[in-house]
Design an enzyme around this catalytic site. Structure first.
Site, PDB file in Angstrom:
ATOM      1  N   ASP A 135       1.868   2.504  15.087  1.00 46.10           N
ATOM      2  CA  ASP A 135       0.950   3.000  14.053  1.00 46.10           C
ATOM      3  C   ASP A 135      -0.146   3.835  14.754  1.00 46.10           C
ATOM      4  OD1 ASP A 135      -0.492   1.571  11.168  1.00 46.10           O
ATOM      5  OD2 ASP A 135      -1.624   2.833  12.551  1.00 46.10           O
ATOM      6  N   VAL A 189       2.631   7.092   2.839  1.00 41.45           N
ATOM      7  CA  VAL A 189       3.712   7.743   3.608  1.00 41.45           C
ATOM      8  C   VAL A 189       4.853   6.759   3.907  1.00 41.45           C
ATOM      9  CG1 VAL A 189       2.291   9.555   4.633  1.00 41.45           C
ATOM     10  CG2 VAL A 189       2.472   7.343   5.790  1.00 41.45           C
ATOM     11  N   LYS A 219      13.460  -8.327   5.425  1.00 43.57           N
ATOM     12  CA  LYS A 219      13.529  -7.151   4.555  1.00 43.57           C
ATOM     13  C   LYS A 219      12.883  -5.945   5.211  1.00 43.57           C
ATOM     14  CE  LYS A 219      12.774  -9.430   0.213  1.00 43.57           C
ATOM     15  NZ  LYS A 219      12.495  -9.179  -1.194  1.00 43.57           N
ATOM     16  N   HIS A 235      -1.215  -3.355  -1.184  1.00 50.84           N
ATOM     17  CA  HIS A 235      -0.134  -4.262  -1.581  1.00 50.84           C
ATOM     18  C   HIS A 235      -0.665  -5.649  -1.971  1.00 50.84           C
ATOM     19  CE1 HIS A 235       3.804  -6.083  -1.774  1.00 50.84           C
ATOM     20  NE2 HIS A 235       3.402  -7.031  -0.940  1.00 50.84           N
TER      21      HIS A 235
HETATM   22  N1  LIG Z   1       9.241  -6.625   4.709  1.00 49.77           N
HETATM   23  C1  LIG Z   1       8.583  -7.598   4.103  1.00 49.77           C
HETATM   24  O1  LIG Z   1       9.085  -8.707   3.930  1.00 49.77           O
HETATM   25  C2  LIG Z   1       7.187  -7.348   3.637  1.00 49.77           C
HETATM   26  C3  LIG Z   1       6.390  -8.434   3.283  1.00 49.77           C
HETATM   27  C4  LIG Z   1       5.086  -8.177   2.865  1.00 49.77           C
HETATM   28  C5  LIG Z   1       4.609  -6.879   2.793  1.00 49.77           C
HETATM   29  N2  LIG Z   1       5.423  -5.861   3.149  1.00 49.77           N
HETATM   30  C6  LIG Z   1       4.939  -4.479   3.089  1.00 49.77           C
HETATM   31  O2  LIG Z   1       3.825  -4.339   3.944  1.00 49.77           O
HETATM   32  C7  LIG Z   1       3.055  -3.233   3.502  1.00 49.77           C
HETATM   33  C8  LIG Z   1       1.584  -3.556   3.637  1.00 49.77           C
HETATM   34  O3  LIG Z   1       1.317  -3.789   4.979  1.00 49.77           O
HETATM   35  P1  LIG Z   1      -0.172  -3.795   5.558  1.00 49.77           P
HETATM   36  O4  LIG Z   1      -1.050  -4.479   4.603  1.00 49.77           O
HETATM   37  O5  LIG Z   1      -0.076  -4.251   6.930  1.00 49.77           O
HETATM   38  O6  LIG Z   1      -0.609  -2.265   5.458  1.00 49.77           O
HETATM   39  P2  LIG Z   1      -0.485  -1.043   6.471  1.00 49.77           P
HETATM   40  O7  LIG Z   1       0.699  -1.152   7.327  1.00 49.77           O
HETATM   41  O8  LIG Z   1      -0.659   0.176   5.632  1.00 49.77           O
HETATM   42  O9  LIG Z   1      -1.777  -1.207   7.404  1.00 49.77           O
HETATM   43  C9  LIG Z   1      -3.044  -1.112   6.823  1.00 49.77           C
HETATM   44  C10 LIG Z   1      -3.949  -0.138   7.578  1.00 49.77           C
HETATM   45  O10 LIG Z   1      -4.431  -0.768   8.744  1.00 49.77           O
HETATM   46  C11 LIG Z   1      -4.238   0.056   9.895  1.00 49.77           C
HETATM   47  N3  LIG Z   1      -4.083  -0.874  11.001  1.00 49.77           N
HETATM   48  C12 LIG Z   1      -2.982  -1.580  11.346  1.00 49.77           C
HETATM   49  N4  LIG Z   1      -3.272  -2.469  12.308  1.00 49.77           N
HETATM   50  C13 LIG Z   1      -4.582  -2.321  12.609  1.00 49.77           C
HETATM   51  C14 LIG Z   1      -5.459  -2.966  13.515  1.00 49.77           C
HETATM   52  N5  LIG Z   1      -5.061  -3.982  14.272  1.00 49.77           N
HETATM   53  N6  LIG Z   1      -6.754  -2.541  13.576  1.00 49.77           N
HETATM   54  C15 LIG Z   1      -7.170  -1.530  12.761  1.00 49.77           C
HETATM   55  N7  LIG Z   1      -6.388  -0.911  11.860  1.00 49.77           N
HETATM   56  C16 LIG Z   1      -5.102  -1.296  11.780  1.00 49.77           C
HETATM   57  C17 LIG Z   1      -3.069   0.910   9.536  1.00 49.77           C
HETATM   58  O11 LIG Z   1      -3.079   2.124  10.244  1.00 49.77           O
HETATM   59  C18 LIG Z   1      -3.265   1.132   8.043  1.00 49.77           C
HETATM   60  O12 LIG Z   1      -4.125   2.205   7.812  1.00 49.77           O
HETATM   61  C19 LIG Z   1       3.495  -2.946   2.086  1.00 49.77           C
HETATM   62  O13 LIG Z   1       4.200  -1.730   2.046  1.00 49.77           O
HETATM   63  C20 LIG Z   1       4.410  -4.095   1.744  1.00 49.77           C
HETATM   64  O14 LIG Z   1       5.443  -3.732   0.866  1.00 49.77           O
HETATM   65  C21 LIG Z   1       6.681  -6.062   3.576  1.00 49.77           C
HETATM   66  O1  LIG Z   2       6.176  -8.045  -0.402  1.00 49.66           O
HETATM   67  C1  LIG Z   2       7.065  -8.662   0.083  1.00 49.66           C
HETATM   68  C2  LIG Z   2       8.242  -7.941   0.649  1.00 49.66           C
HETATM   69  O2  LIG Z   2       8.113  -6.570   0.552  1.00 49.66           O
HETATM   70  C3  LIG Z   2       6.948 -10.132   0.213  1.00 49.66           C
HETATM   71  O3  LIG Z   2       5.595 -10.470   0.192  1.00 49.66           O
HETATM   72  C4  LIG Z   2       7.593 -10.990  -0.818  1.00 49.66           C
HETATM   73  O4  LIG Z   2       7.637 -12.281  -0.353  1.00 49.66           O
HETATM   74  C5  LIG Z   2       8.886 -10.660  -1.358  1.00 49.66           C
HETATM   75  O5  LIG Z   2       9.808 -10.267  -0.441  1.00 49.66           O
HETATM   76  C6  LIG Z   2       8.683  -9.855  -2.588  1.00 49.66           C
HETATM   77  O6  LIG Z   2       8.961 -10.688  -3.635  1.00 49.66           O
HETATM   78  C7  LIG Z   2       9.277  -8.534  -2.704  1.00 49.66           C
HETATM   79  O7  LIG Z   2      10.608  -8.556  -2.968  1.00 49.66           O
HETATM   80  P1  LIG Z   2      11.302  -7.228  -3.365  1.00 49.66           P
HETATM   81  O8  LIG Z   2      10.703  -6.843  -4.683  1.00 49.66           O
HETATM   82  O9  LIG Z   2      11.005  -6.191  -2.304  1.00 49.66           O
HETATM   83  O10 LIG Z   2      12.732  -7.588  -3.427  1.00 49.66           O
HETATM   84 CO   LIG Z   3       4.352  -8.927  -0.728  1.00 48.06          CO
END
Ligand SMILES: NC(=O)c1ccc[n+]([C@@H]2O[C@H](COP(=O)([O-])OP(=O)(O)OC[C@H]3O[C@@H](n4cnc5c(N)ncnc54)[C@H](O)[C@@H]3O)[C@@H](O)[C@H]2O)c1
Ligand SMILES: O=C(CO)[C@@H](O)[C@H](O)[C@H](O)[C@H](O)COP(=O)(O)O
Ligand SMILES: [Co+2]
Length: 411
Positions: free
Chosen positions: A67, A100, A168, A297
């Site tokens: 990142d 993005v 995921k 999120h």
């Molecule tokens: N795959 C899964 O199971 C799963 C589960 C939960 C959430 N998600 C996804 O995760 C995303 C949200 O992730 P997020 O909340 O980490 O947001 P993000 O990845 O956008 O990070 C948030 C901001 O913090 C900055 N940043 C990251 N680490 C930092 C640090 N240590 N110090 C300072 N700035 C930092 C990033 O550049 C960004 O601007 C959503 O798209 C959501 O769908 C996926």
């Molecule tokens: O946000 C996420 C994954 O993107 C997690 O917090 C969560 O536990 C689950 O995976 C969500 O329910 C999202 O599932 P899905 O809608 O991406 O299938």
């Molecule tokens: Co979630």
């Protein structure tokens, strides 16, 4: 010459009729979530030893997708770590936030893998960043040559407790949240809460929403920890500046990961669509995309949890006192309980309809039972949701008024 009858085949079929073949195979999955404080301190060997599959001892170079913000703040230290351990690391900084989280960003990762000439089996890609970066890199790695191993180093709270621990991956497409994605476990995730030192309050609150989710559906104990320590953990950025806060930070993160993995392990590929970890994710995918970039999120998840807690109260599965307690904790954790997108005509109905498509034709909607329990329902009506939304709007206004008067008295 051998006769046809002498061939021994693994699959069975009957030559007497038109043949059909049934193929059955089981794919064994193993991955590791490893707590590792100060992962990139020069004397730390956690990342090097990690686990056999994720060990950096295989080959002496690595592709690192990081990142761009994390690179700006922590990049020198991380580069120094790899140099110190004699690993030739190629860094690719990428902008990564929800706006993005798209196909084009995944293509940039694919281009980086091509440019690096990654050795498919022995050079796991290392992803360092928040949930967005991890989801994009995981997605790109999982489709590159039909699967290239990767390692995750989450740097946000959501990354540590949620995006970094499951299987995921994905990117958004059009108005569809995570509409393109795969199930692809990383070899390992290294959970280092030292990264949270540089994360701002809003993103800490954002991560606490997913922790609160686990508490509301599975653990009154975790909920009470959040009630007692939530605000102080944000102020302390989970850095453990006192023994008490250190224990609380460790417990909150470890318990949240543990509760999450308890749900994921028996249902990794989501063959069962009644998933309590979908709590807060029934309406929020649509709300988050509609409101983008206004709602993060976790904030969208919080609004969904507030709405469905109100719904739970109207349906009699939680008391009014419990509802008020939940909404109060949300506010203390710096989370919204309301967003005006809830009042956009048709949005809640459209959100539910899309989720029903996602859950194979049924609502399978997890609702709270008290605090720390849940059940699944399939009979939620638009009228019921609208009543819950009206109640939540009123309660959120009352909370805001109370907070303003408390602030006035304090000043
Ligand atoms: N795959 C899964 O199971 C799963 C589960 C939960 C959430 N998600 C996804 O995760 C995303 C949200 O992730 P997020 O909340 O980490 O947001 P993000 O990845 O956008 O990070 C948030 C901001 O913090 C900055 N940043 C990251 N680490 C930092 C640090 N240590 N110090 C300072 N700035 C930092 C990033 O550049 C960004 O601007 C959503 O798209 C959501 O769908 C996926
Ligand atoms: O946000 C996420 C994954 O993107 C997690 O917090 C969560 O536990 C689950 O995976 C969500 O329910 C999202 O599932 P899905 O809608 O991406 O299938
Ligand atoms: Co979630």
């Amino acid at each position: 010459m051998r006769s046809a009858a002498s061939f021994k085949l693994g699959l069975s079929h009957s030559a007497a009729t038109d043949s059909t073949w049934k193929v059955e195979a089981v794919k064994q999955v193993e991955y590791h979530v490893i707590a590792a404080r100060n992962l990139f301190a020069k004397d730390s060997t956690r990342l090097l030893d990690g686990c056999s599959a994720a060990s950096l001892h295989r080959g002496d170079r690595r592709l690192i997708i990081i990142d761009a913000n994390v690179d700006r703040i922590h990049g020198d230290r991380i580069r120094g770590y790899f140099e110190h351990h004699g690993i030739r690391a190629s860094f690719v900084p990428m902008r990564a936030d929800e706006t993005v989280k798209e196909w084009g960003s995944a293509v940039r990762v694919v281009d980086a893998m091509n440019g690096f000439g990654i050795d498919r089996r022995r050079e796991p890609v290392i992803a360092i960043g928040g949930g967005v970066l991890l989801d994009i890199v995981g997605f790109a790695a999982s489709v590159y040559r039909r699967g290239t191993p990767y390692i995750r180093v989450p740097t946000t709270l959501i990354g540590l407790v949620d995006a970094g621990v499951g299987v995921k991956t994905g990117v958004n497409y059009g108005m569809g949240k995570n509409r393109l994605g795969t199930y692809a476990p990383a070899l390992a995730t290294f959970v280092d809460r030292a990264f949270l030192r540089t994360l701002d309050n809003r993103h800490l609150s954002n991560g606490l929403a997913e922790i609160l989710k686990m508490a509301l559906i599975k653990s009154l104990d975790l909920f009470e920890l959040l009630e007692i320590f939530g605000e102080r953990l944000i102020d302390d950025r989970f850095q453990g500046s006192s023994d008490e806060l250190d224990t609380a930070a460790t417990q909150v993160i470890a318990e949240s990961i543990h509760l999450m993995l308890e749900e994921l392990q028996p249902n990794l590929w989501e063959s069962c669509l009644e998933r309590c970890v979908d709590y807060g994710h029934t309406f929020s995918p649509t709300l988050e995309m509609e409101a983008l970039p206004e709602l993060l999120h976790g904030e969208a998840v919080a609004v969904d949890m507030a709405l469905t807690s109100a719904l739970g109260y109207l349906r009699g599965s939680i008391s009014e006192a419990e509802l008020d307690r939940v909404l109060t904790v949300m506010r203390h954790l710096g989370l919204p309980t309301w967003n005006d997108v809830l009042s956009t005509p048709g949005v809640l109905g459209a959100a539910l309809a899309d989720t029903v498509r996602h859950r194979d034709g049924r609502q399978r909607l997890p609702l709270p039972v008290g605090i720390g329990g849940h059940h699944f329902v399939n009979d939620v009506t638009i009228d019921g949701i609208n009543s819950a939304s009206a109640l939540l709007n009123r309660k959120s206004d009352e909370l805001r008024v109370r907070e303003t008067s408390v602030t006035k008295v304090a000043s």
